[in-house]
Design a protein around this motif. Structure first.
Motif, PDB file in Angstrom:
ATOM      1  N   LEU A   4       0.828  -1.208   0.000  1.00 36.61           N
ATOM      2  CA  LEU A   4       0.000   0.000   0.000  1.00 36.61           C
ATOM      3  C   LEU A   4       0.864   1.261   0.000  1.00 36.61           C
ATOM      4  O   LEU A   4       0.546   2.243  -0.690  1.00 36.61           O
ATOM      5  N   VAL A  41      -8.476   2.674  -3.301  1.00 36.21           N
ATOM      6  CA  VAL A  41      -8.021   1.297  -3.104  1.00 36.21           C
ATOM      7  C   VAL A  41      -9.198   0.498  -2.572  1.00 36.21           C
ATOM      8  O   VAL A  41      -9.857   0.919  -1.598  1.00 36.21           O
ATOM      9  N   ALA A  46      -8.976   2.741   3.011  1.00 39.15           N
ATOM     10  CA  ALA A  46      -9.287   1.947   1.826  1.00 39.15           C
ATOM     11  C   ALA A  46     -10.747   1.508   1.869  1.00 39.15           C
ATOM     12  O   ALA A  46     -11.310   1.298   2.949  1.00 39.15           O
ATOM     13  N   TYR A  59      -2.891   4.648   3.964  1.00 36.51           N
ATOM     14  CA  TYR A  59      -3.875   3.581   4.126  1.00 36.51           C
ATOM     15  C   TYR A  59      -3.635   2.742   5.387  1.00 36.51           C
ATOM     16  O   TYR A  59      -4.074   1.603   5.467  1.00 36.51           O
TER      17      TYR A  59
END
Length: 232
Positions: A20, A32, A45, A226
């Protein structure tokens, strides 16, 4: 494009953490999407739950099918695994890459006695040959792949009876992607030699104990957007 990554249930998944970070640094995207299982440290995400009751092949196929059905996910999207690392910017976008003829990849794995994976390769090859693709190309590389939903849906449908469908290969041939042939970037050893260029992937031991894993962790040492505490 959105980034789609199937994630299995299991431990903390440090590979995903660094993957990530690498995507945030080098792979421009909208969202994502984690599909399957979301580790508790992941933040920011989007998430789509899918059953994790089958083999890893069945579970990832479910995840890709769910991504193709979901209207909130971009069409096309970029398909990744949780151990795909993008080490450099991609000024021309995600390239279309393949591994060469399936017959050559089959010979490589036949020498190593890879059971279910090799069986799936052969069954996917036979399926494609029956559909008129006499010398299909393998897209089973450990690199990002741009996926258009309708051709992937068709690939999953024609391969629905295979329990180890090589879905990237089925999709790549049915969609007639073409692309450039490259060696796979999966690193399976601890030593200092590993591929240069924009893409890397590792086996767990190589990531945890090898020089390639140390290189990845040094490159992406700072928390990303993330993970909890990473900020966005």
């Amino acid at each position: 494009m959105d980034l789609v990554v199937p994630v299995r249930t299991g431990a903390v998944n440090q590979y995903l953490r660094y993957a990530l970070r690498s995507w945030s640094a080098h792979l421009p995207h909208r969202y994502v999407w984690i599909i399957g299982h979301r580790p508790p440290w992941v933040d920011g995400a989007r998430y789509l739950s899918t059953p994790q009751t089958g083999t890893k092949y069945v579970n990832t196929t479910r995840a890709v099918a769910a991504a193709c059905r979901n209207r909130g996910i971009s069409d096309p999207f970029v398909l990744l695994n949780d151990d795909f690392f993008v080490m450099e910017p991609l000024p021309d976008g995600v390239p279309t890459l393949h591994r060469g003829p399936v017959r050559d990849v089959e010979a490589y794995y036949a020498d190593r006695g890879n059971g279910s994976y090799l069986r799936g390769l052969r069954e996917t090859r036979d399926l494609l040959v029956s559909l008129g693709y006499d010398d299909p190309v393998s897209y089973e590389l450990h690199v990002p792949l741009v996926v258009h939903k309708e051709p992937m849906r068709q690939a999953l449908d024609v391969g629905r009876r295979l329990d180890v469908l090589h879905k990237r290969t089925a999709y790549g041939n049915l969609a007639e992607l073409g692309g450039d042939q490259v060696e796979d970037v999966k690193v399976m050893w601890r030593g200092p030699r590993f591929p240069g260029g924009p893409f890397l992937s590792t086996l767990p031991d190589a990531f945890d104990n090898g020089m390639v894993g140390a290189h990845i962790r040094r490159t992406f040492a700072e928390p990303g957007p993330y993970e909890r505490g990473g900020g966005r």
